[in-house]
Scaffold this active site. Structure first.
Site, short mmCIF file in Angstrom:
data_model
loop_
_atom_site.label_atom_id
_atom_site.label_comp_id
_atom_site.label_asym_id
_atom_site.label_seq_id
_atom_site.Cartn_x
_atom_site.Cartn_y
_atom_site.Cartn_z
N HIS A 1 0.81 -1.18 -0.51
CA HIS A 1 0.11 0.31 0.05
C HIS A 1 0.71 1.33 0.06
O HIS A 1 0.07 2.02 0.72
CB HIS A 1 -0.76 -0.37 1.38
N SER B 1 14.93 20.74 -16.02
CA SER B 1 13.62 21.26 -17.06
C SER B 1 14.30 22.33 -17.36
O SER B 1 15.60 23.04 -16.94
CB SER B 1 13.13 21.74 -15.46
N GLU C 1 9.97 7.42 -16.99
CA GLU C 1 8.48 8.07 -17.58
C GLU C 1 8.67 7.89 -18.75
O GLU C 1 7.13 7.33 -18.14
CB GLU C 1 8.28 9.08 -17.54
N LYS D 1 15.98 21.23 -11.40
CA LYS D 1 15.53 19.51 -11.49
C LYS D 1 17.10 18.53 -12.06
O LYS D 1 17.12 18.94 -13.15
CB LYS D 1 14.41 20.16 -12.13
#
Ligand code: ARG
Length: 500
Positions: free
Chosen positions: A191, A318, A331, A324
Site C-alpha cells: 500500500h 527542466s 517516465e 531539476k
C-alpha cells in the site's frame, strides 16, 4: 544468398545495421498505374484506383520492413517451383539473381518503392518481373494472403530472436545492481506504506522473476508461430503439386527433428493472426512489468526517498527550474506501456468481427505489431542501460531501513515463539505500537518495563528483535529476503544468466 536451413534467422545481411527506409515520396500514387504494372490486376480492371484510393489502400509505407522475409520466402518458393518443374534451372537462377540485386538496392536505400503498387509483395515482384521475364512465374500457386502470413511470421521470429538476449541483458543488469549493493536493506512496501525490511537485491530480483516469465512466454510464442503457411494460396491451397514441406524446411519452419511444420488448414492459415495477438499480449505484460519498475525508480529517485541516483545521461533538466533532474527515461517507459496495451486491444478488436477468411481489414494488423515490437525492444534496452548507470544512496536506504516499526511483525513472531496465539500477539504488539506513538518514542526505545506492563510475556531478550542484521538473518524461508537466501538467489541468477 540461400534461404536458411533450419535456422530461425532470416536476415539477408546479419552484419548490416543499415535500416533501409521505405518509400520516400508517397505523394504521386498514380505514376505507373496507368502504364499497367507487371503485376497489376490486369484483365479484370480497366482503370487504376484514384490517388486518394491508392493512398488509403497502401501498406508499403510500413510493410516495407518485411522486405528481407519477402525475398527469402520468394527464393524458397522459386526453388520449390523448380523442383516441381514449373521453373527451369535457368529461370530460377535469373529470379534469384534479380531478387538479390533488389535486396542490395533496398539495403543501399536505392530501391524505387512505388506507393501505387500497394505493398512490399507487389513492389518487389513487379520490379523483379520488369527485370526478369521469368518473374511472372513466381506467383504460381501463391497468393499475397499466404505470402503476407509467411512474411510476418518470419519477421516476428527474427525480432523475437533479438529481443530474447535483450531481456537477458536487462535481467543481468538487475542482478548486477543487486550484487553491487548486496548488503543494502530498504523497507519493503505494501500500500506504499513501510511494511517489512528487505534487501534491495530482493526487490530487484522480483523483477528478474517477472522478466523470466515474460521471456519464457516469448519462447512459447516463437514455437507456436514457427509454422509455415505458404501453399495455402488465397484461401483454398492450390491444384498444383506444390511441395510445402520443402519450402518449410528451406525457411526454417521445422521441429527439433528437422521435420517441416506446416499449417493444417488453408482458411485458418491465411486469416490466423493469433501469433501477433499472442506476441502483443505478452508484450503488454512485459511493458507493464517495465512500467512498474519505472514507477519504483521514479519514487526512489525522488528527494523524499533518495534511494538511488540515475546518471545524467538518462535524465533531463527542466527548461525553467535549474535544480531539476527528471527521470524521463523511466517516465517514458511507464508511458509507452500505454500504447503497447493499446496495440493489443486494437488487434483483438480488429479480429473479433471478421468472417472467414482473409479480409482486407487484416492489413491494419502490421502497424500495431511493428509498433509493439519497436516499443518494447526500445524500453528493454533503455531500461537495461539506465540500470547500468544507476547507483544506490546507501545512507538514505540505511536511514529508512532503520525504522524499528518495520520489525513489528518480528515482535509478534517473538510472542508466538513464546506460545502466544498469533491473533493475540498481533493485538499485543498493536498495543505496544500505540503506546510508542502516544509517548512519541520509536519502538526500539520502549523500555522493558513498558513492554512488560503491556504483557508480562515480554522478557529481556525482546530488545534483540530490533537488531536489523539479526532480523535479516532470521528470514530463512525459500523465497524470503533473508541474508543467506538472497545471496543464494543472486548466485542462482548469476549462474543462470551466464549459461544463457
Ligand atoms: N497488403 C496486404 C496485407 O497487408 C497483403 C495481402 C493483400 N491481399 C489481398 N487479397 N488484397 O494484408
Amino acid at each position: 544468398m540461400k534461404p536458411d536451413h533450419g535456422r530461425p534467422r532470416n536476415r539477408l545481411d546479419p552484419k548490416s545495421n543499415v535500416a533501409p527506409s521505405g518509400p520516400a515520396d508517397q505523394s504521386d500514387p498514380q505514376n505507373d498505374m496507368k502504364k499497367g504494372s507487371p503485376v497489376s490486376r490486369s484483365g479484370r480492371f480497366s482503370d487504376g484506383p484514384s490517388a486518394d484510393v491508392a493512398q488509403f489502400s497502401q501498406s508499403i509505407s510500413y510493410d516495407w520492413r518485411l522486405w528481407q522475409q519477402d525475398i527469402l520466402g520468394s527464393i524458397a518458393h522459386a526453388m520449390m517451383l523448380k523442383e516441381i518443374g514449373v521453373l527451369t534451372a535457368k529461370e530460377l537462377r535469373a529470379i534469384k539473381k534479380g531478387l538479390e540485386q533488389i535486396a542490395a538496392e533496398i539495403l543501399r536505400g536505392e530501391f524505387p518503392w512505388k506507393l501505387e503498387l500497394e505493398d512490399v509483395h507487389m513492389n518487389i515482384e513487379a520490379e523483379l518481373t520488369r527485370r526478369v521475364p521469368a518473374g511472372a512465374k513466381l506467383h504460381t500457386g501463391r497468393s499475397r494472403n499466404d505470402q503476407v502470413a509467411l512474411d510476418v511470421r518470419m519477421w516476428l521470429r527474427d525480432e523475437i530472436h533479438e529481443l530474447e538476449p535483450e531481456i537477458r541483458s536487462l535481467q543481468a543488469s538487475l542482478v548486477a545492481l543487486g550484487d553491487r549493493f548486496s548488503d543494502v536493506v530498504i523497507p519493503g512496501y505494501t500500500h506504499l506504506q513501510r511494511a517489512q525490511p528487505v534487501y534491495l537485491a530482493h526487490h530487484l530480483l522480483a523483477y528478474v522473476e517477472m522478466l523470466e516469465r515474460d521471456r519464457t512466454r516469448i519462447e512459447d510464442c516463437a514455437w507456436r508461430l514457427n509454422v509455415c503457411p505458404l501453399g495455402s494460396g488465397a484461401i483454398a491451397g492450390s491444384t498444383l503439386p506444390l511441395d510445402r514441406g520443402l519450402v518449410a524446411r528451406l525457411l526454417g519452419f521445422t521441429d527439433e527433428k528437422g521435420n517441416p511444420r506446416l499449417t493444417q488448414n488453408s482458411m485458418d492459415a491465411v486469416s490466423d493472426r493469433d501469433f501477433m495477438i499472442e506476441f502483443c499480449s505478452l508484450s503488454a505484460l512485459l511493458a507493464v512489468h517495465l512500467s512498474r519498475l519505472s514507477e519504483d525508480l521514479i519514487l526512489w529517485v525522488s528527494s523524499e526517498f533518495n534511494f538511488i541516483k540515475i546518471s545524467d545521461a538518462y535524465t533531463t533538466g527542466s527548461s525553467l527550474m535549474p535544480q531539476k533532474k527528471n527521470p524521463d527515461i523511466a517516465e517514458l517507459t511507464r508511458g509507452k506501456s500505454g500504447r503497447v496495451i493499446g496495440n493489443l486491444v486494437s488487434l483483438l478488436t480488429l479480429l473479433k468481427g471478421l468472417p472467414m477468411s482473409y479480409n482486407r481489414d487484416l492489413q491494419e494488423d502490421k502497424e500495431r505489431l511493428f509498433d509493439t515490437v519497436e516499443t518494447v525492444r526500445a524500453c528493454v534496452r533503455l531500461m537495461d542501460g539506465m540500470l547500468r548507470h544507476t547507483s544506490i544512496v546507501r545512507p538514505s536506504c540505511a536511514a529508512a531501513a532503520a525504522d524499528p516499526a518495520l520489525l513489528a511483525t518480528d515482535l509478534a513472531d517473538y510472542l508466538v515463539l513464546k506460545g502466544m496465539p498469533f491473533r493475540q500477539a498481533h493485538h499485543v504488539v498493536g498495543a505496544v505500537v500505540a503506546h510508542a506513538e502516544r509517548t512519541g518514542k520509536p519502538l526500539d526505545k520502549v523500555s522493558l518495563a513498558e513492554f512488560q506492563a503491556i504483557d508480562p510475556r515480554f522478557s529481556g531478550d525482546v530488545m534483540k528483535i530490533f537488531n536489523l542484521d539479526r532480523a535479516m538473518a532470521r528470514r530463512q524461508l525459500p523465497g524470503a529476503p533473508g541474508t543467506k537466501e538472497v545471496r543464494r538467489q543472486l548466485a542462482r541468477w548469476r549462474k543462470t544468466l551466464s549459461n544463457s
